[in-house]
Design a protein around this motif. Structure first.
Motif, short mmCIF file in Angstrom:
data_model
loop_
_atom_site.label_atom_id
_atom_site.label_comp_id
_atom_site.label_asym_id
_atom_site.label_seq_id
_atom_site.Cartn_x
_atom_site.Cartn_y
_atom_site.Cartn_z
N GLY A 83 31.43 42.25 47.98
CA GLY A 83 30.74 42.16 49.25
C GLY A 83 30.06 43.45 49.62
O GLY A 83 30.03 44.43 48.86
N ASN A 84 29.50 43.44 50.83
CA ASN A 84 28.86 44.63 51.38
C ASN A 84 29.20 44.72 52.85
O ASN A 84 30.16 44.08 53.30
CB ASN A 84 27.35 44.58 51.14
CG ASN A 84 26.73 43.28 51.62
OD1 ASN A 84 27.09 42.75 52.69
ND2 ASN A 84 25.79 42.74 50.84
N GLU A 85 28.43 45.47 53.62
CA GLU A 85 28.78 45.68 55.01
C GLU A 85 28.64 44.41 55.86
O GLU A 85 29.24 44.32 56.93
CB GLU A 85 27.90 46.79 55.60
CG GLU A 85 28.21 48.17 55.01
CD GLU A 85 27.39 49.25 55.67
OE1 GLU A 85 26.53 48.92 56.52
OE2 GLU A 85 27.59 50.44 55.34
N THR A 86 27.88 43.44 55.40
CA THR A 86 27.67 42.23 56.21
C THR A 86 28.28 40.98 55.60
O THR A 86 28.58 40.03 56.32
CB THR A 86 26.16 41.98 56.43
OG1 THR A 86 25.51 41.84 55.15
CG2 THR A 86 25.54 43.12 57.21
N GLN B 208 40.94 37.61 50.60
CA GLN B 208 39.60 37.74 51.12
C GLN B 208 38.85 38.84 50.38
O GLN B 208 39.43 39.67 49.70
CB GLN B 208 39.61 38.05 52.62
CG GLN B 208 40.16 39.40 52.99
CD GLN B 208 41.66 39.39 53.14
OE1 GLN B 208 42.24 38.36 53.42
NE2 GLN B 208 42.28 40.53 52.94
N GLY B 209 37.53 38.80 50.51
CA GLY B 209 36.69 39.77 49.83
C GLY B 209 36.77 41.15 50.43
O GLY B 209 37.27 41.35 51.54
N LYS B 210 36.23 42.13 49.68
CA LYS B 210 36.21 43.51 50.13
C LYS B 210 34.80 44.07 50.00
O LYS B 210 33.96 43.54 49.27
CB LYS B 210 37.19 44.34 49.30
CG LYS B 210 38.63 43.90 49.44
CD LYS B 210 39.58 44.75 48.59
CE LYS B 210 41.02 44.28 48.72
NZ LYS B 210 41.94 45.09 47.89
N ASN B 211 34.57 45.15 50.68
CA ASN B 211 33.27 45.81 50.65
C ASN B 211 33.16 46.62 49.36
O ASN B 211 33.44 47.81 49.33
CB ASN B 211 33.12 46.70 51.88
CG ASN B 211 31.73 47.30 51.98
OD1 ASN B 211 30.88 47.06 51.13
ND2 ASN B 211 31.50 48.08 53.02
N PRO C 128 30.82 43.38 42.83
CA PRO C 128 31.64 42.29 42.27
C PRO C 128 32.69 42.82 41.31
O PRO C 128 32.38 43.51 40.33
CB PRO C 128 30.61 41.41 41.56
CG PRO C 128 29.33 41.67 42.28
CD PRO C 128 29.38 43.12 42.69
N THR C 129 33.96 42.52 41.59
CA THR C 129 35.09 43.04 40.81
C THR C 129 35.96 41.90 40.33
O THR C 129 36.59 41.22 41.13
CB THR C 129 35.93 44.01 41.66
OG1 THR C 129 35.08 45.05 42.17
CG2 THR C 129 37.05 44.62 40.84
N PRO C 130 36.01 41.68 39.02
CA PRO C 130 36.88 40.63 38.49
C PRO C 130 38.32 41.13 38.33
O PRO C 130 38.56 42.33 38.24
CB PRO C 130 36.26 40.31 37.14
CG PRO C 130 35.68 41.63 36.71
CD PRO C 130 35.23 42.32 37.97
N TYR D 173 33.11 38.12 49.95
CA TYR D 173 33.44 36.87 49.30
C TYR D 173 34.61 37.07 48.34
O TYR D 173 34.88 38.19 47.89
CB TYR D 173 32.23 36.32 48.54
CG TYR D 173 31.70 37.27 47.49
CD1 TYR D 173 32.20 37.28 46.19
CD2 TYR D 173 30.68 38.18 47.81
CE1 TYR D 173 31.73 38.17 45.24
CE2 TYR D 173 30.20 39.06 46.86
CZ TYR D 173 30.72 39.06 45.59
OH TYR D 173 30.26 39.94 44.64
N HIS D 174 35.28 35.96 48.04
CA HIS D 174 36.40 36.00 47.10
C HIS D 174 36.58 34.60 46.53
O HIS D 174 36.44 33.60 47.23
CB HIS D 174 37.69 36.44 47.80
CG HIS D 174 38.84 36.60 46.87
ND1 HIS D 174 39.63 35.54 46.49
CD2 HIS D 174 39.35 37.69 46.24
CE1 HIS D 174 40.56 35.98 45.65
NE2 HIS D 174 40.41 37.27 45.49
N ALA D 175 36.90 34.52 45.23
CA ALA D 175 37.19 33.24 44.58
C ALA D 175 38.29 33.46 43.55
O ALA D 175 38.35 34.51 42.90
CB ALA D 175 35.95 32.66 43.91
N ASN D 176 39.18 32.47 43.39
CA ASN D 176 40.30 32.61 42.47
C ASN D 176 40.70 31.25 41.92
O ASN D 176 40.69 30.25 42.63
CB ASN D 176 41.51 33.24 43.19
CG ASN D 176 42.73 33.33 42.30
OD1 ASN D 176 43.48 32.38 42.14
ND2 ASN D 176 42.97 34.51 41.75
N PHE D 177 41.06 31.24 40.63
CA PHE D 177 41.65 30.06 40.00
C PHE D 177 43.00 30.46 39.42
O PHE D 177 43.12 31.51 38.78
CB PHE D 177 40.75 29.51 38.89
CG PHE D 177 41.41 28.38 38.12
CD1 PHE D 177 41.41 27.09 38.63
CD2 PHE D 177 42.04 28.62 36.92
CE1 PHE D 177 42.03 26.06 37.94
CE2 PHE D 177 42.66 27.60 36.21
CZ PHE D 177 42.66 26.31 36.73
#
Length: 612
Positions: free
Chosen positions: A191-194, A162-165, A168-170, A197-201
């Motif tokens: 992400g931010n406080e609200t 899952q994403g983190k606050n 964008p970090t690759p 996001y996360h994506a992976n291949f």
């Protein structure tokens, strides 16, 4: 000792409940602040708790990275109470036996979504990409009182990343190893406080080994491409919404009786979920989940559809509405409704192609003085095999600050598969629509210790299963009974700066009528993991020991025990780059867990990681 929830203010408990219930019912919308939730378990009680009374194990992303294990069945087999069989190396059919129960007696969830094949009755563990995993929770013992069918041996829940606050970090990694094994993975998280996001291949491929000695003497390769994505958004202070998606497409080459033709199967594993949580009042949280999982299998020979092969595509759709009430600072009540729908699309003309299951459940988790408890009851109504009522009762008592005794009892059941119920008459097999569900009663007692030097636990249990489904030419019947007795030990500590984890299992999985051992289950298992950090370097090793097993129910074919040694080393080049090297089965032990099917020899994997 882990801090008690009694020390937490009510608003903190509510915040953790909101974040964690997004996971349990059922989609992981942010595990909130990870450091705050590492002590929490979600799956055991289907609500967040720091004091789960059921025997459970949590595998974190840090554990996976440290052990450097790249396939899910092997990873799971390194933890308490789990045995594994493999039919020919990486990507080949693998079965998980939890506490000595059958391979279909474990409920598997992916981000809360039930993952299985409605025809085979088990998930394709070998096809799940380890690089997509953030966390795994394993609960041992009956859990049908919370989750319904399949949870006779326990529940395994996989949480994807899952994403983190953060901005964008690759991140990325590439690896190469034995048998021309290749791995590549890349993703982005932010992400931010609200919104998070996360994506992976991830790509994984290997030339493989010869799966069977007696058939086509070639290398049976494997390839898997997977993609996962998730987004979680906080609409208001008390209302959140999230979505998650995972798809893994694999090609598995396998041996058949032909010595010249190339047989392979294309498989798809897919999980999709949408969830929302709404804080109705200070003490009432409502969670809604809509999800779907798919298992697809198509067989080919020499690049063309196999005329003798079959296509099996199963789809499971799920709706869950759960109300969680904070009765007091230390007590929570869950009241929920689950709806499941299974559908099969196949080249086989099944007598029935779909079925529905409706369920109501209630559970109560609480603490008072030194006592803690969980009580649950569930009623399932399935149009295929009727109604079932199950329950769970657990109690714990804190003897001292660092010593707790626990006891549990539960009932569970396993639903017959579409193959067992509705398969058309093909001469050697036909479905039996009169089958009943398999049923079990489980009892256990345990002692848990927690001190400055580490933690430990010992659990003894008995699971009696009746109406077991057994193939009796030409159909399946409810004719067998089994009794499984066992004891588990688990230890985690640090000695001379070495991180040490040890677990051992001794069990007696017996057929009640014949006294024979249940097939493909070892009676003694043990695992030892040791790791140490030396500045930018880290080294470690693992030792897995397994007793002998029988391949058949008559106990005529005995497969010898084995011991495996793995070694690993990692070096942190700088803040962003690291390199890892692991060697599995260092002493090149030859062994089999399924008769006539080979297992991997000595292998290695070299991996370069980029992680800002």
């Amino acid at each position: 000792m882990k801090p008690s929830t009694k020390a937490m203010p009510l608003r903190v408990c509510a915040r953790l409940t909101l974040a964690a219930l997004a996971t349990s019912t059922f989609s992981v919308t942010a595990l909130a602040e990870q450091e705050s939730l590492d002590a929490m378990t979600i799956t055991a009680n289907r609500m967040p708790t720091e004091n789960a009374l059921a025997p459970n194990t949590v595998i974190t992303r840090a554990d996976i990275d440290r052990l450097q294990i790249n396939d899910l069945p092997t990873l799971l087999s390194r933890y308490p109470g789990i045995d594994m069989t493999n039919s020919g190396g990486l990507g080949k059919a693998s079965s998980i036996y939890l506490r000595g129960t059958n391979s279909g007696h474990v409920l598997v969830l992916v981000d809360g979504v039930k993952w299985h094949s409605a025809t085979a009755g088990t998930p394709s563990f070998q096809d799940f990409p380890v690089n997509q995993i953030e966390r795994i929770e394993i609960v041992r013992g009956s859990r049908s009182g919370l989750y319904g069918a399949e949870a006779i041996g326990g529940v395994i829940q996989i949480f994807t990343r899952q994403g983190k606050n953060q901005s964008p970090t690759p991140y990325a990694s590439v690896g190469i190893g034995s048998h021309n094994t290749k791995q590549a993975s890349g993703g982005v998280s932010g992400g931010n406080e609200t919104t998070r996001y996360h994506a992976n291949f991830t790509h994984q491929s290997t030339n493989g080994i010869n799966a069977r000695e007696e058939d086509n003497p070639d290398h049976d390769g494997y390839r898997n491409n997977s993609f996962s994505a998730r987004v979680d958004h906080q609409l208001t202070e008390g209302w959140s919404i999230g979505a998650n998606f995972l798809r893994a497409q694999s090609r598995n080459h396998y041996d058949s009786f032909s010595l010249t033709e190339d047989y392979y199967a294309n498989n798809v594993q897919q999980v999709l979920g949408v969830n929302t949580q709404y804080q109705v009042t200070d003490f009432w949280l409502m969670s809604l989940n809509l999800s779907e999982s798919r298992d697809e299998n198509d067989n080919y020979v020499n690049g063309m559809p196999d005329p003798q092969g079959k296509t099996y595509n199963t789809r499971h759709r799920f709706i869950s509405l759960v109300n969680t009430f904070m009765l007091s600072k230390y007590q929570r009540l869950n009241v929920g409704f689950d709806y499941d729908h299974d559908r099969v699309e196949s080249t086989i003309d099944f007598d029935e192609s779909s079925r529905d299951n409706k369920a109501l459940f209630v559970s109560w988790q609480g603490e008072a003085d030194r006592h803690s408890w969980l009580l649950s009851a569930r009623h399932d109504d399935n149009e295929a095999y009727g109604e079932k009522t199950t329950g769970t009762a657990e109690w714990g008592y804190q003897l001292t600050q660092g010593l707790q005794v626990v006891a549990n009892a539960g009932t569970a059941f396993k639903a017959p598969t579409f193959n067992q119920l509705y398969y058309p008459d093909v001469g050697y097999f036909v479905g039996n629509p009169d089958l009943e569900a398999e049923k079990s009663k489980n009892y256990g007692i345990g002692l848990l210790g927690n001190a400055n030097w580490g933690n430990w636990g010992v659990h003894a249990y008995q699971n009696k299963i009746r109406d077991l489904l057994v193939y009796q030419f030409p159909t399946t019947e409810n004719v067998a009974e089994a009794k499984i007795k066992g004891i588990e030990f688990d230890l985690g500590t640090t000695l001379l700066n070495w991180q040490i984890q040890f677990n051992a299992t001794v069990l007696q999985p017996e057929d009640e009528e014949t006294g024979n051992k249940l097939p493909r289950r070892a009676q003694r298992l043990a695992n030892l993991h040791v790791d140490r950090q030396f500045g930018d370097w880290s080294i470690g090793g693992s030792w897995k020991v397994s007793d002998y097993r029988y391949d058949d129910a008559a106990n005529n074919t005995r497969l010898g025990g084995y011991g495996l040694v793995d070694l690993r080393v990692a070096y942190q080049i700088d803040n962003d780059w690291s390199v890892k090297l692991n060697a599995m089965n260092v002493f090149d032990k030859e062994y089999q867990t399924v008769n006539n099917f080979n297992t991997l020899d000595r292998t290695y994997m070299l991996t370069l990681h980029y992680q800002p």
